[in-house]
Write a protein that holds these residues in place. Sequence first.
Motif, PDB file in Angstrom:
ATOM      1  N   GLY A 192       0.836  -1.197   0.000  1.00  0.00           N
ATOM      2  CA  GLY A 192       0.000   0.000   0.000  1.00  0.00           C
ATOM      3  C   GLY A 192       0.865   1.239   0.000  1.00  0.00           C
ATOM      4  O   GLY A 192       1.909   1.287   0.658  1.00  0.00           O
ATOM      5  N   ILE A 193       0.458   2.251  -0.756  1.00  0.00           N
ATOM      6  CA  ILE A 193       1.157   3.527  -0.820  1.00  0.00           C
ATOM      7  C   ILE A 193       0.243   4.574  -0.203  1.00  0.00           C
ATOM      8  O   ILE A 193      -0.895   4.759  -0.657  1.00  0.00           O
ATOM      9  CB  ILE A 193       1.534   3.896  -2.262  1.00  0.00           C
ATOM     10  N   MET A 194       0.715   5.251   0.829  1.00  0.00           N
ATOM     11  CA  MET A 194      -0.088   6.192   1.589  1.00  0.00           C
ATOM     12  C   MET A 194       0.551   7.580   1.551  1.00  0.00           C
ATOM     13  O   MET A 194       1.765   7.708   1.399  1.00  0.00           O
ATOM     14  CB  MET A 194      -0.222   5.735   3.045  1.00  0.00           C
ATOM     15  N   ASP A 195      -0.288   8.594   1.711  1.00  0.00           N
ATOM     16  CA  ASP A 195       0.253   9.946   1.771  1.00  0.00           C
ATOM     17  C   ASP A 195       1.033  10.168   3.056  1.00  0.00           C
ATOM     18  O   ASP A 195       1.963  10.975   3.098  1.00  0.00           O
ATOM     19  CB  ASP A 195      -0.864  10.980   1.642  1.00  0.00           C
ATOM     20  N   SER A 196       0.675   9.425   4.123  1.00  0.00           N
ATOM     21  CA  SER A 196       1.406   9.474   5.377  1.00  0.00           C
ATOM     22  C   SER A 196       1.009   8.254   6.203  1.00  0.00           C
ATOM     23  O   SER A 196       0.012   7.586   5.912  1.00  0.00           O
ATOM     24  CB  SER A 196       1.117  10.773   6.153  1.00  0.00           C
ATOM     25  N   GLU A 197       1.784   7.967   7.248  1.00  0.00           N
ATOM     26  CA  GLU A 197       1.499   6.833   8.123  1.00  0.00           C
ATOM     27  C   GLU A 197       0.749   7.336   9.350  1.00  0.00           C
ATOM     28  O   GLU A 197       1.296   8.078  10.166  1.00  0.00           O
ATOM     29  CB  GLU A 197       2.801   6.139   8.541  1.00  0.00           C
ATOM     30  N   ASN A 198      -0.512   6.916   9.476  1.00  0.00           N
ATOM     31  CA  ASN A 198      -1.340   7.330  10.600  1.00  0.00           C
ATOM     32  C   ASN A 198      -2.384   6.254  10.863  1.00  0.00           C
ATOM     33  O   ASN A 198      -2.413   5.205  10.194  1.00  0.00           O
ATOM     34  CB  ASN A 198      -1.997   8.695  10.330  1.00  0.00           C
ATOM     35  N   ASN A 199      -3.263   6.493  11.828  1.00  0.00           N
ATOM     36  CA  ASN A 199      -4.278   5.508  12.201  1.00  0.00           C
ATOM     37  C   ASN A 199      -5.243   5.220  11.061  1.00  0.00           C
ATOM     38  O   ASN A 199      -5.591   4.066  10.794  1.00  0.00           O
ATOM     39  CB  ASN A 199      -5.049   5.998  13.432  1.00  0.00           C
ATOM     40  N   ASP A 200      -5.687   6.273  10.371  1.00  0.00           N
ATOM     41  CA  ASP A 200      -6.640   6.087   9.274  1.00  0.00           C
ATOM     42  C   ASP A 200      -6.017   5.297   8.123  1.00  0.00           C
ATOM     43  O   ASP A 200      -6.683   4.471   7.489  1.00  0.00           O
ATOM     44  CB  ASP A 200      -7.133   7.444   8.776  1.00  0.00           C
ATOM     45  N   ALA A 201      -4.749   5.558   7.840  1.00  0.00           N
ATOM     46  CA  ALA A 201      -4.089   4.854   6.745  1.00  0.00           C
ATOM     47  C   ALA A 201      -3.961   3.363   7.048  1.00  0.00           C
ATOM     48  O   ALA A 201      -4.220   2.506   6.188  1.00  0.00           O
ATOM     49  CB  ALA A 201      -2.712   5.455   6.477  1.00  0.00           C
ATOM     50  N   TRP A 202      -3.566   2.999   8.275  1.00  0.00           N
ATOM     51  CA  TRP A 202      -3.441   1.583   8.620  1.00  0.00           C
ATOM     52  C   TRP A 202      -4.804   0.892   8.648  1.00  0.00           C
ATOM     53  O   TRP A 202      -4.922  -0.263   8.219  1.00  0.00           O
ATOM     54  CB  TRP A 202      -2.755   1.436   9.976  1.00  0.00           C
ATOM     55  N   GLU A 203      -5.815   1.569   9.114  1.00  0.00           N
ATOM     56  CA  GLU A 203      -7.152   0.963   9.117  1.00  0.00           C
ATOM     57  C   GLU A 203      -7.645   0.729   7.689  1.00  0.00           C
ATOM     58  O   GLU A 203      -8.236  -0.308   7.385  1.00  0.00           O
ATOM     59  CB  GLU A 203      -8.118   1.866   9.876  1.00  0.00           C
ATOM     60  N   TRP A 204      -7.392   1.694   6.789  1.00  0.00           N
ATOM     61  CA  TRP A 204      -7.795   1.532   5.391  1.00  0.00           C
ATOM     62  C   TRP A 204      -7.039   0.370   4.754  1.00  0.00           C
ATOM     63  O   TRP A 204      -7.627  -0.422   4.005  1.00  0.00           O
ATOM     64  CB  TRP A 204      -7.525   2.836   4.638  1.00  0.00           C
ATOM     65  N   PHE A 205      -5.745   0.259   5.031  1.00  0.00           N
ATOM     66  CA  PHE A 205      -4.954  -0.829   4.460  1.00  0.00           C
ATOM     67  C   PHE A 205      -5.435  -2.185   4.962  1.00  0.00           C
ATOM     68  O   PHE A 205      -5.545  -3.142   4.181  1.00  0.00           O
ATOM     69  CB  PHE A 205      -3.476  -0.620   4.807  1.00  0.00           C
ATOM     70  N   MET A 206      -5.734  -2.295   6.256  1.00  0.00           N
ATOM     71  CA  MET A 206      -6.212  -3.559   6.804  1.00  0.00           C
ATOM     72  C   MET A 206      -7.587  -3.928   6.253  1.00  0.00           C
ATOM     73  O   MET A 206      -7.881  -5.114   6.031  1.00  0.00           O
ATOM     74  CB  MET A 206      -6.250  -3.479   8.330  1.00  0.00           C
ATOM     75  N   MET A 207      -8.431  -2.923   6.014  1.00  0.00           N
ATOM     76  CA  MET A 207      -9.744  -3.212   5.424  1.00  0.00           C
ATOM     77  C   MET A 207      -9.604  -3.780   4.017  1.00  0.00           C
ATOM     78  O   MET A 207     -10.302  -4.736   3.647  1.00  0.00           O
ATOM     79  CB  MET A 207     -10.587  -1.939   5.407  1.00  0.00           C
ATOM     80  N   LYS A 208      -8.719  -3.222   3.228  1.00  0.00           N
ATOM     81  CA  LYS A 208      -8.510  -3.741   1.869  1.00  0.00           C
ATOM     82  C   LYS A 208      -7.844  -5.115   1.906  1.00  0.00           C
ATOM     83  O   LYS A 208      -8.163  -5.981   1.079  1.00  0.00           O
ATOM     84  CB  LYS A 208      -7.659  -2.760   1.058  1.00  0.00           C
ATOM     85  N   LEU A 209      -6.936  -5.332   2.858  1.00  0.00           N
ATOM     86  CA  LEU A 209      -6.308  -6.645   2.980  1.00  0.00           C
ATOM     87  C   LEU A 209      -7.327  -7.685   3.426  1.00  0.00           C
ATOM     88  O   LEU A 209      -7.307  -8.836   2.943  1.00  0.00           O
ATOM     89  CB  LEU A 209      -5.147  -6.571   3.974  1.00  0.00           C
ATOM     90  N   HIS A 210      -8.226  -7.302   4.331  1.00  0.00           N
ATOM     91  CA  HIS A 210      -9.277  -8.219   4.763  1.00  0.00           C
ATOM     92  C   HIS A 210     -10.221  -8.548   3.615  1.00  0.00           C
ATOM     93  O   HIS A 210     -10.721  -9.676   3.502  1.00  0.00           O
ATOM     94  CB  HIS A 210     -10.051  -7.604   5.932  1.00  0.00           C
ATOM     95  N   GLY A 211     -10.467  -7.570   2.752  1.00  0.00           N
ATOM     96  CA  GLY A 211     -11.298  -7.847   1.586  1.00  0.00           C
ATOM     97  C   GLY A 211     -10.677  -8.827   0.615  1.00  0.00           C
ATOM     98  O   GLY A 211     -11.383  -9.466  -0.168  1.00  0.00           O
ATOM     99  N   VAL A 212      -9.377  -8.974   0.670  1.00  0.00           N
ATOM    100  CA  VAL A 212      -8.676  -9.891  -0.239  1.00  0.00           C
ATOM    101  C   VAL A 212      -8.596 -11.298   0.334  1.00  0.00           C
ATOM    102  O   VAL A 212      -8.869 -12.282  -0.360  1.00  0.00           O
ATOM    103  CB  VAL A 212      -7.258  -9.344  -0.542  1.00  0.00           C
ATOM    104  N   ILE A 213      -8.232 -11.437   1.616  1.00  0.00           N
ATOM    105  CA  ILE A 213      -7.995 -12.763   2.194  1.00  0.00           C
ATOM    106  C   ILE A 213      -9.115 -13.200   3.129  1.00  0.00           C
ATOM    107  O   ILE A 213      -9.200 -14.393   3.467  1.00  0.00           O
ATOM    108  CB  ILE A 213      -6.650 -12.793   2.955  1.00  0.00           C
ATOM    109  N   GLY A 214      -9.953 -12.280   3.584  1.00  0.00           N
ATOM    110  CA  GLY A 214     -11.053 -12.652   4.464  1.00  0.00           C
ATOM    111  C   GLY A 214     -10.577 -13.099   5.841  1.00  0.00           C
ATOM    112  O   GLY A 214      -9.451 -12.812   6.273  1.00  0.00           O
ATOM    113  N   ASP A 215     -11.438 -13.828   6.550  1.00  0.00           N
ATOM    114  CA  ASP A 215     -11.109 -14.365   7.877  1.00  0.00           C
ATOM    115  C   ASP A 215     -10.594 -15.788   7.728  1.00  0.00           C
ATOM    116  O   ASP A 215     -11.319 -16.765   7.946  1.00  0.00           O
ATOM    117  CB  ASP A 215     -12.346 -14.327   8.783  1.00  0.00           C
TER     118      ASP A 215
END
Length: 727
Positions: free
Chosen positions: A380-403
């Motif tokens: 993932g490429i982010m404008d900066s590293e913060n709480n919102d960026a990590w949450e967005w990245f984890m949501m997209k990763l969860h959408g790919v691999i699921g539980d």
Amino acid sequence: MDICDDEMVRVVLHMASDVANVGCIPIFVTTSPRVPSEGIEPHVDTETSFRANMYGPDNDEEDVGATVFPITTSLEQRYSPYHNNNFWDNDDFNNETEGDNVCAEPSNNTRRGTCFNNDGDDGGAGPSNVPSFQHEDECEDNTPVNNRGNRPIPSMVQSRRRIDPLTSLAPTLPSNMVAPSFVSSCDSDDISVGKLFAEKNELILQLRKVAFRDKFDFKIARSTTTRFEAHCCSESCKWRIRATRSSNEQNVPWVVKRIDNVHTCHNEVLVDGRHQAYRAREVGLEIVRGNPAESYNLLPKYSHVLTTANEGTVTHLEQDGDGNFLYYFVALGSSIKGFMQYIRPVIAVDGTHLKGLYRGSMFVATCLDGNNQLYPLAIGIMDSENNDAWEWFMMKLHGVIGDRHELVIISDRCTAIRRAVLKVFHNATHGVCFYHIKGNIKSQFRMSKALWDEFEPAFINAAKAYGHEEFKRQLEGLWMIHSGAADYLENNVGTCNWARSQFEGRRYIILTTNIAESVNAFIREPRKFPVTHLVHHFRKTLQQWFYDRKIVAESMTTRLTTWADEIVTERRTITERMIVRLVSPHRFQVIGGGLKEGLVDLQKRTCSCRVFQLDQLVCAHAIAACLTHRVDFINLCSDFYTTESLAMAYAQLVEPVGDVADWEVPDEIQEMQVHPPVEAPPPGRRKELRIPSASEDVDRRTVRCGQCHELGHNRKRCKNPIASTRS
């Protein structure tokens, strides 16, 4: 898609020093008014301006200064690294001119939260028409005459980067001024007395070429509207040049009046063009890789082509309300398919800083295959590293691999990562890298070297221990060595987060985030690239890895992978000194071999040493029990370590995206605009090396005391008694 080629970069950097050397010098002649003819208006102005083009590649004449062709007005020509702005083309002296292509401005449509897939129509744009102008009129004396009137000249493409503008290269002179016969082109390497230059910038540019060739540097001693003087940087050198012009009017050329062209400095001063070299390097890299701001705009098109060429690939692009870049996520379909079936469910995540013009951060999610090799899953490429960026990245990763069942995510002690994992992955277990915890202890408690050398191995043994009793013994040792650090590990961090024996899930052998750090290491140089080139490098690397590793996996002759087979073979050598006693049809007592006694259950695939169940790879106790009762111990190993699973993990190869000119992109994506991040890039040269933290083991400078001459302290902090100098 040849977006970034390292060899091409080297070639362009070699050429960049000469990037602005456009060699054109105006030649002026005097003409008389032409006799009017039928169908042609008479030319009223008797002052006609001509230019001789000395830069044509097909010009094989030795004396091309005598050949001229007319133009109607003075041109302002600026060199652009992206377009060929050589407007006047004197090919075989046909007196033909062509205008440059004029690029249309892109539309201002914006999107937010775009996900690209294989659906959508394709669209493209055809080539633009290039106007052509031809001169056919000649006088009776075969002298070409400007008979074009006030016909407009096609506009020239202007580059964003302005490099040594050469303005008004063809001014108009009075009719009584005729160029001398000895005038030569600016492309000549030498500067001689009497040489003409239309502008002062041309003279300075030619001096730079000569200085670059002869490896010296010069200083401008005087520069006015009518006088220019320069000398060598070495004070002892007698190299001088002086050029003047009769007046400061625009149509008066500069003439070299004097030049002492012999250097007496003997190369005492060489070109120290560090700033010029850096700018030339930036221009060369921009020529090869493109503009960093335009790379964001290319990202939607690249994502569409990538998802079309690689089945199952998932990309997400997030923008703010004004169309500025926020986040980008990409996971190749080949990696997703291999991870879901043939890779151990342990993911290490980490973030690193980007070093391009607009900075930003890159997030990495990485695994290990059955042969203990890196298996990148997503970036993932982010404008900066913060709480919102990590949450967005984890949501997209969860959408790919699921539980996924028994999923484990390992990171450092970043609270943003832990919060995002617990919020998005409800069935996953979060672990902490013990190496980062070790660094935190070293920087926080400031132990002496002797105390740290005793504490560090005890902590590593406690983190890697399989059995509960072994861990308790190591933890008690930590309390005895340093109670404050032991309390920090047990009560602040929590032993269930960093110790393998206390972890709730199964981490296999992955106890640190080193695999994610390794991914950051192999893209250390690409982190300077524009965003699209960075993603392309990631895809290109995986393309090579998947092909090579598939060939290696198919050539393996063992049932287990090479790495797993070596471990099992080493453990088997220990079983020769072991004694096996039967407890039940499936349970065995194994003693000897220099190891602690083990109780093996082949049906449940467990052992009291806990190596069997935590690594899912047979331990020495289990191998001894299998050999005694003729059981195939290879079948008791997890399928993740088999050669077949390794080959299947790399079965779906990564496809290239092709050349940019061949991309077929739908109109709605073609019109999509992505602007760079809102935060403006800071001024100055970008830092490429980070400052190591206090917890890192780096080679630091050893200080020697000037008073007692011992290492480890200086004279100010010396506590040793001063030796007496009395006899």
